[in-house]
Design a protein around this motif. Structure first.
Motif, short mmCIF file in Angstrom:
data_model
loop_
_atom_site.label_atom_id
_atom_site.label_comp_id
_atom_site.label_asym_id
_atom_site.label_seq_id
_atom_site.Cartn_x
_atom_site.Cartn_y
_atom_site.Cartn_z
N GLN A 89 -2.06 4.93 2.09
CA GLN A 89 -3.43 4.51 2.61
C GLN A 89 -4.19 6.12 2.54
OE1 GLN A 89 -2.89 2.18 6.09
NE2 GLN A 89 -3.49 0.74 5.10
N ILE B 175 -1.78 -5.80 -9.83
CA ILE B 175 -1.96 -4.44 -9.30
C ILE B 175 -1.92 -3.70 -10.47
CG2 ILE B 175 -0.83 -3.01 -7.79
CD1 ILE B 175 -2.45 -4.49 -6.14
N TYR C 53 -7.06 -5.91 -0.45
CA TYR C 53 -6.95 -5.14 0.67
C TYR C 53 -5.83 -3.99 0.49
CZ TYR C 53 -9.33 -8.90 2.99
OH TYR C 53 -10.00 -10.05 3.17
N HIS C 54 -4.72 -4.31 0.08
CA HIS C 54 -3.57 -3.28 0.03
C HIS C 54 -4.07 -2.31 -1.09
CE1 HIS C 54 0.04 -4.54 2.04
NE2 HIS C 54 -0.38 -5.46 2.43
N PHE C 55 -4.66 -2.60 -1.85
CA PHE C 55 -5.18 -1.68 -3.11
C PHE C 55 -6.42 -0.78 -2.84
CE2 PHE C 55 -7.51 -0.13 -6.87
CZ PHE C 55 -6.46 0.39 -7.46
N LEU D 215 2.03 1.93 -3.59
CA LEU D 215 0.87 2.62 -4.24
C LEU D 215 0.51 3.97 -4.01
CD1 LEU D 215 -1.28 -0.62 -4.08
CD2 LEU D 215 -0.47 0.44 -6.26
N TYR E 187 0.73 -1.20 -0.03
CA TYR E 187 0.04 -0.08 -0.09
C TYR E 187 0.83 1.20 -0.07
CZ TYR E 187 0.51 0.02 5.08
OH TYR E 187 0.75 0.17 6.34
N GLU F 105 1.82 -3.51 8.99
CA GLU F 105 3.00 -2.68 8.18
C GLU F 105 3.98 -3.64 7.65
OE1 GLU F 105 4.59 0.60 10.14
OE2 GLU F 105 2.73 1.22 11.02
N SER G 183 -7.05 -0.05 0.30
CA SER G 183 -6.72 1.21 1.32
C SER G 183 -6.24 2.36 0.73
CB SER G 183 -5.84 0.62 2.40
OG SER G 183 -4.53 0.23 1.90
N THR G 184 -5.87 2.36 -0.56
CA THR G 184 -5.18 3.38 -1.15
C THR G 184 -6.11 4.20 -2.02
OG1 THR G 184 -4.23 2.19 -3.30
CG2 THR G 184 -2.82 2.26 -1.12
N ARG G 185 -7.12 4.04 -2.15
CA ARG G 185 -8.25 4.44 -3.39
C ARG G 185 -9.31 5.22 -2.72
NH1 ARG G 185 -3.86 4.21 -5.44
NH2 ARG G 185 -3.40 3.62 -7.63
N LEU H 10 -4.29 -2.55 8.16
CA LEU H 10 -3.57 -3.49 7.52
C LEU H 10 -2.00 -3.46 8.28
CD1 LEU H 10 -3.85 -2.79 3.80
CD2 LEU H 10 -4.29 -5.12 5.09
#
Ligand SMILES: C[C@H](O)[C@H](O)CC(=O)C(=O)O
Ligand code: MG
Length: 396
Positions: free
Chosen positions: A151, A298, A325-327, A148, A145, A372, A329-331, A370
């Protein structure tokens, strides 16, 4: 700091749950009389395993850097996917710098266009791409994240997919999505049973809890319109994957025909920015649901998401656990996430890719912060027997 290059790509396969989450034992809710495009054949109606939904198994792609660091990604492509990775895609990855995800993706996609574009090949490309992002995170000691862009919210909130939205509500989820069990071949009685099940669930959960139906590509337009209108009085929030994925025209029509306020969602069996461009430009859906393990990874999801954002559409990826989830949380245009209940009765929260991954985080009270840890923050379970059916060193 110069990054080490990729020394080796390995494609392994494993049976039993994992990324091929449909590969469950009989009696699991995910296999229990769910409407599918095969339901018109009575002999394939009761179980999705019966027509081969679990035939592929899980593909695990590992990419090892010169310094010995290993990143990995998973998908459902099983042994055929392992062949594609080992015998075709590996050549574009070995010797490359792991941060060159754009060039590697472009080469994998264009070199496989003559037999690829969607499905199995894009599953395989997704797993390689996810492995590279995982490796990059580990080499840079950062979670994906962070790579990307960071978050946009501290915690993820989830709806649950499973047979028991009532239990999901008690567990703190914001909504529950049930599989639709009867399709057009089961006639008016099937339709009435679907509406009755929704009505009963609404009774149990009350008015302030989202309820959705996932039709898994099983309906036709007429049936979908009738179902949504009958379901409206019981507060159906969205109808998912009502039609086969290629029927862009049907989805556009359905979106115009559903009752006011009801959402049309789809996309888990769509791939690449070009597939999602069709859905967006034809006005097929309110929420797009790409699966990052299937749609191109991704690197491609970034493009799909940006395109959706410009069209005012939300992106709530299908399943895929940490990879989603990683994605998400960044959008900004991914305000919540899906959690697939893999407990056989959907009565407990268990890690979605269990038993394949260790350290796989799960929502508690319907929410998740999430960890770290670098990369996607998960490890392969050494107790899962991974086979490597093909190698490529001698063939490239
Ligand atoms: C429950 C659905 O039939 C399918 O197994 C999963 C899915 O489509 C979803 O989570 O969405
Ligand atoms: Mg679905």
């Amino acid at each position: 700091m110069a990054l080490p290059k990729v020394r080796q790509v390995r494609a392994r396969v494993v049976r039993g749950a994992g990324a091929d989450y449909h590969d469950q034992d009989r009696g699991h809710w995910i296999d229990d009389h769910i409407a599918t495009p095969m339901s018109k054949y009575p002999e394939y109606r009761d179980s999705r395993r019966s027509f081969g939904l679990n035939v592929l198994g899980t593909l695990v792609v590992e990419v090892e850097a010169d310094d010995g660091t290993v990143g990995f990604g998973v998908t459902t492509a099983g042994e055929p996917g392992a062949f594609i990775v080992e015998r075709h895609l590996a050549r574009f990855v070995e010797g490359a710098v792991p941060s060159d995800v754009e060039r590697i993706w472009d080469q994998m996609f264009h070199a496989s266009l003559f037999y690829g574009r969607k499905g199995l090949v894009l599953n395989a490309i997704s797993a390689v791409d996810l492995a590279l992002w995982d490796l990059l995170g580990k080499l840079r000691d950062e979670p994906v994240y962070a790579l990307l862009g960071g978050q946009v919210r501290d915690e993820l909130t989830f709806y649950a997919t499973g047979a028991r939205p009532d239990l999901a509500k008690d567990m703190g989820f914001i909504g529950g999505k049930m599989p639709l069990q009867h399709g057009p071949a089961e006639g008016e009685r099937g339709l009435a049973a679907g509406v009755a099940r929704l009505a009963e669930m609404r009774e149990r959960v009350g008015d302030d809890f989202w309820l959705m139906y996932d039709a898994w590509m099983s309906l036709d337009l007429d049936y979908a319109v009738r179902l949504t209108h009958a379901a409206h009085e019981h507060g159906l929030k969205w109808i998912e994957e009502a039609l086969p994925p290629d029927d862009y025209w049907g989805y556009a029509e359905l979106r115009r025909a559903v009752p006011p306020g009801m959402l049309v969602t789809t996309g888990e069996h769509e791939a690449t920015r070009w597939g999602f461009r069709m859905l967006l430009e034809m006005g097929c859906a309110d929420i797009l649901q790409p699966d990052v393990n299937w749609c191109g990874g991704i690197t491609e999801l970034i493009k799909i998401s940006a395109l959706a954002d410009a069209h005012g559409a939300l992106v709530v990826p299908h399943g895929s656990s940490v990879y989603s989830y990683h994605f998400v949380s960044t959008r900004h245009n991914s305000p919540f996430a899906e959690f697939l209940m893999m407990h056989p009765q959907a009565s407990e929260v268990v890690p979605m890719f269990t038993p394949l991954l260790l350290d796989e985080p799960v929502p508690v009270g319907g929410r998740l912060r999430l960890p770290e840890r670098p990369g996607f923050g998960v490890r392969l379970n050494p107790e899962c027997r991974l086979e490597r059916p093909y190698t490529h060193e001698e063939t490239t």
